[in-house]
Motif scaffolding. Structure first.
Motif, short mmCIF file in Angstrom:
data_model
loop_
_atom_site.label_atom_id
_atom_site.label_comp_id
_atom_site.label_asym_id
_atom_site.label_seq_id
_atom_site.Cartn_x
_atom_site.Cartn_y
_atom_site.Cartn_z
N PHE A 175 0.86 -1.19 0.00
CA PHE A 175 0.00 0.00 0.00
C PHE A 175 0.89 1.23 0.00
O PHE A 175 1.89 1.28 0.71
CB PHE A 175 -0.87 0.00 1.26
CG PHE A 175 -1.63 1.29 1.48
CD1 PHE A 175 -2.85 1.52 0.88
CD2 PHE A 175 -1.11 2.28 2.32
CE1 PHE A 175 -3.55 2.71 1.09
CE2 PHE A 175 -1.80 3.48 2.54
CZ PHE A 175 -3.02 3.69 1.92
N GLU A 176 0.53 2.21 -0.80
CA GLU A 176 1.22 3.51 -0.76
C GLU A 176 0.19 4.59 -1.06
O GLU A 176 -0.77 4.37 -1.77
CB GLU A 176 2.36 3.55 -1.78
CG GLU A 176 1.90 3.36 -3.22
CD GLU A 176 3.03 3.41 -4.24
OE1 GLU A 176 4.20 3.59 -3.86
OE2 GLU A 176 2.72 3.28 -5.45
N TYR A 177 0.41 5.77 -0.47
CA TYR A 177 -0.52 6.87 -0.75
C TYR A 177 0.29 8.10 -1.13
O TYR A 177 1.48 8.21 -0.82
CB TYR A 177 -1.44 7.12 0.44
CG TYR A 177 -0.84 7.93 1.56
CD1 TYR A 177 0.08 7.37 2.43
CD2 TYR A 177 -1.19 9.27 1.74
CE1 TYR A 177 0.63 8.10 3.45
CE2 TYR A 177 -0.64 10.01 2.77
CZ TYR A 177 0.27 9.43 3.62
OH TYR A 177 0.83 10.17 4.62
N ASN A 217 -2.47 3.56 -3.89
CA ASN A 217 -2.32 2.36 -4.71
C ASN A 217 -2.30 1.11 -3.84
O ASN A 217 -1.71 1.12 -2.76
CB ASN A 217 -1.01 2.40 -5.50
CG ASN A 217 -1.01 3.50 -6.53
OD1 ASN A 217 -2.02 3.77 -7.17
ND2 ASN A 217 0.15 4.15 -6.70
#
Lengths: 358, 358, 358, 358
Positions: free
Chosen positions: C245-247, C295
């Motif tokens: 997960f990345e933001y 994502n």
């Protein structure tokens, strides 16, 4: 586990009777609340030991230090932490019970549960922990006062001496006018004399603290498990020495008929009221806008100034002698504790209720 | 919020009195427990309406369907969900209260809290919700029985008729031998006659359910807020119509002296015991291995077969007539509910206690 | 444990892949929200198997039944429970793995953790559980839409085929116009062809689902542990097959300089905006009013249509054959799941934020 | 809200950057664990400012005081509270931002959420809060070490300089041998030179901290929402400046085929192993006994020693100048923080797992 209370307005306490300090964190106090330290200190003064001849003579100043969560006199929405240093521990008083189990204390159960324990002054099981609750409760009270909700507790029974009047017949503002915190002066004097006699007998008694919350709006409470009175009951039963809780008509209501007990609705101006209030201000677990009132039963203090038979950790018979400085009856000092716990519950449910509707 | 109970062994209930179904999820039941559906069904049978002449004549078969969490007869450690379809709703009986507030019911408070409400049969506030608790409690009981812990409740008071004997003087195995669930046959008959008369008067009464848990090992309980008796108290107070809770010596213990009230420890074989048990099996919020016992006070049922004055949603005076099929006294059907909630608390604390020591 | 998510808007799911049913309870949905069953059903349709040639051909209608919490089309504030009966389980497909461990599945870990397991279709560990999340997420979406917050996810990578445009350069309303749910038609076609080839190879690939939330007001998020992006991250990582997960700027932002990466504030009309949005709409764990975007990386599906070496419960070598009907790539069906989890987080934080200020 | 983490082994932190003190309560540490204060102090030393030329030159000794929960060197099962007094606050450095919003800081969002804020040093939003996490994490590490579980983090990327070797190819015991905490000495030197240059440019960069947990037994993790990696992800994303998390094959695994990516089971002696470990030691959200490894992405530090355009609370344009003493890159000091959060998650899940089976 088990050292936190509340969902939104949530406190966590720490500290042992004879450790370095007691303290509490409040997580969830809304930002913008004016925090008056003198108010907190005053609530602690109502609970502190050595305040009168009928309480323990142990001296603890219980000075509170706010470490975080307040800036320029206002809560910031971040955790409010408060510290109370212990100062007057006489831990030597307890070396005699390091390996013995005092009757009706938590010595044996803590030993069973945890294997080891801080025996000094009862360690974590001491009612000294409630100082942290009173500090947190003071802030809850400030939040409630901002919403025009007030809480007043008082002593309605001490041993055999009980107050026959209901709270409606009393002037609760007189509660602090005597050392037992009973708003009826005549009964108060009899209670004080009774406790004094018990103290001289080197014995102890129990009592009842009654409590009234006024100004609570309709709608507080989260059914089905977190009914308002269920959480109030848990809050009260979590106080040291409490053996029972009842609200509204309580145990006495059992013998009434439904036709007597039901509280009829009527309109007073534009406000929905009930003619009687056997419901104690709560119906279906949700406040209805009437006064909330309840009773909390405290057992006789377990520490008595007499020799008692018991056993030690190895199971050998021992005599436990009464030492230290203790209360002959806890109820006068329990009044602010009951208020604090009630304030914590109501503050939490006030915030929870903000999510009830769209 | 507020529809879940427990920390490790955690239940969440759903459903309204006259909705499609009631149900419950248990999250946290350890894997490997044999789940006997007939045992669950039998517990529901003890609670269900229409079981005798002194209960409501509403007919609900309360058949439970296990939807998940059990495979090849064993719990799998995943959520156990159970469904009970409603079948005998007579919602038309309630159209008259769609816009009126029944006295001492939750109609007004739900309306205030939520703005809208499912008025049919009291919706979510109906005691019908407790069927889901009984189903979950049955599984908690199976877990406790695996650990040799048993729970038995019984009726000790119905209106003015009370049982003077303590639980030690009674043969609790006789509890199910009469329709009121009082283990003393003579008193049971007087209770039944009393309830029958109240029913004929188109009125209702309250009562007390007493409960005893045997075989609870020392060490269960999580101080300071989650004391074992505090959670038991909350559990009981979360049951519909409950107004009070006391454990051990309870309210009566107030008048005792500490020297009488303290429970002396002694060694019986290699087991630590107490000579008396005013503590009710719990000291410092932690079980000590003695029997746990407590009383739960139920108010008179709010629904009476009489006309009552009230108001409607607009504040206009109305007459609420008694309709539908209701219990004149809830205690006989409350016995399995009290047991279920006690089982849920003990199962949860049993699991919590696995983390007390290294 | 672990089958609940959220604090105020809290869901609990239950059910196994080949059990009787899946379901969910929502506790904490505010009263008064219009609940459109067709909207819920439509979200489930976007997730359901058999929807196109690039998904599993398993047929499940996934019809949802609302059992409680909704009355006259509005939420009542009480638990909303929803049931989805399983219909097309072909449990015989799984008898071959009753005692074997499929590589990179949860067979071995469930066996270790629980001792026994429902092996049919992966039991509780199956992504079929996410149907319950999508149903609950639909209601969260309705709550968010009421507050003008919208959520749109789409496929930005499938195996080696990736979308180079950022979400600002795309017309996200085109997402549903193709079976892969990629808003760029040209890239979508390449993705579909790629997946089709992988399927023919009896193999699987992973992918990325990107998600954008628009209209989120400033102030959502609960520092320090419950930062908005931390809870979003947990929500996404709790979806089957998710590995990362990345933001905002995510992993790529590492190589930027602070002077490039910082988002300068400016005033647009009377609204505080930032010129760039590397922060991904969240600063200090709290939304700042800009678009939130992130994502989610999905691994290649573990079930492949090939023989694989493994061991059985006794440790003996076995060959696990690919059977059943499975997805060659999960991302098209994962789009509504990512949206549902994002909606659940935002709905919860929207309600939590009601308690931030006095 | 949001200042607590964990279910059984649960911490609550408090304190602001320039307030009186930081601190933490641990509720749920099992009794009987030897607590070595020097171990805790050493962990804090690894995090503290001023430790090398590539970190901020702010001086904080970060001396920890244990206030409760430990007696005679052992945990007692009651809350462990720890206090770290602030000493080197230069609050005057912050008066210039009392009313301005620093770009990509939490100034604006805190102001929006809470209305008022402690602006000194970022107040609660400062990474100084992580000192409390490191203290609590030290105790979690002691609990894990008792169960033969070890955790080691290291820097694998700083700005553009990255470590190409996987953790299996490195000697992680060399991590502490240089000031950047990269176990490859040659890469470490390049990283240090890079950071030094960035510092001279009065700018900042981001980086990656990688982490490996060894000795984790199979069975930890609570599906479905509380999957082990989901909670690890949340824990990491709750650390200041983190923008991404991936475990096992992570984002790179997307392009692999299932047939490559699946980890084949085999028997090594009597232990079930996997030939590869793309799963990162976690399958279906539950540990499988292999090494757990993951990456955490940190953004470039928002505080730069350059003038930046922004606005003040009234929306007027302002220039925010870089003042104070700050890190050009956080990753060297983030290494013990990542370890601490990983330890807290694993300790909690270790205890949770005690309730998985009968």
């Amino acid at each position: 586990m088990g050292n936190s209370f509340g969902r939104i307005f949530r406190i966590s306490t720490f500290g042992e009777s004879h450790g370095k300090a007691l303290g509490v964190i409040i997580d969830g106090c809304p930002a913008g609340l004016p925090i008056e330290e003198t108010f907190i200190q005053n609530e602690l003064r109502r609970r502190k030991p050595g305040q009168s001849k009928i309480t323990t003579q142990r001296k603890e100043e219980d000075e509170v230090e706010i470490l975080s969560g307040v800036f320029d006199g206002l809560s910031t929405g971040t955790p409010i932490s408060m510290l109370i240093r212990n100062t007057d521990q006489k831990s030597k008083d307890y070396s005699h019970i390091a390996e013995s189990y005092r009757p009706s204390h938590a010595d044996y159960t803590y030993a069973q549960k945890y294997g080891n324990r801080d025996y000094r002054g009862g360690g974590r099981s001491s009612a000294r922990e409630t100082a942290a609750r009173v500090a947190a409760g003071a802030i809850a009270k400030l939040l409630l006062l901002h919403h025009n909700i007030s809480i007043q507790a008082y002593v309605s029974q001490a041993g055999e001496v009980s107050l026959s009047k209901s709270y409606q017949e009393l002037d609760l503002s007189l509660t602090e006018s005597n050392i037992i915190r009973c708003p009826d002066q005549e009964v108060a004097e009899r209670m004080i004399a009774h406790i004094d006699q018990v103290r001289k007998d080197r014995d102890t008694i129990g009592g009842i603290v009654s409590c009234v919350a006024k100004g609570v709006p309709a709608g507080l409470g989260e059914p089905v498990f977190d009914r308002l009175h269920a959480e109030l009951g848990k809050a009260m039963l979590s106080i040291n020495a409490v053996k029972g809780f009842e609200y509204g008509s309580g145990f006495k209501g059992i013998e009434m008929r439904g036709s007597q007990h039901n509280d009829a609705f009527y309109l007073e101006g534009d406000k929905v009221r009930t003619k009687t209030n056997y419901s104690g201000g709560i119906q279906g677990g949700i406040s209805n806008g009437e006064d909330i009132y309840f009773n909390v039963a405290f057992k006789p203090v377990a520490t008595i100034m007499q020799d008692q038979e018991s056993i030690d950790e190895s199971g050998n018979p021992v005599t436990v002698s009464g030492k230290g400085r203790h209360d002959p009856c806890v109820v006068p000092r329990a009044v602010p504790i009951v208020e604090a716990m009630a304030a914590l519950v109501l503050a939490d449910y006030l915030l929870l209720n903000r999510s009830s509707k769209l």
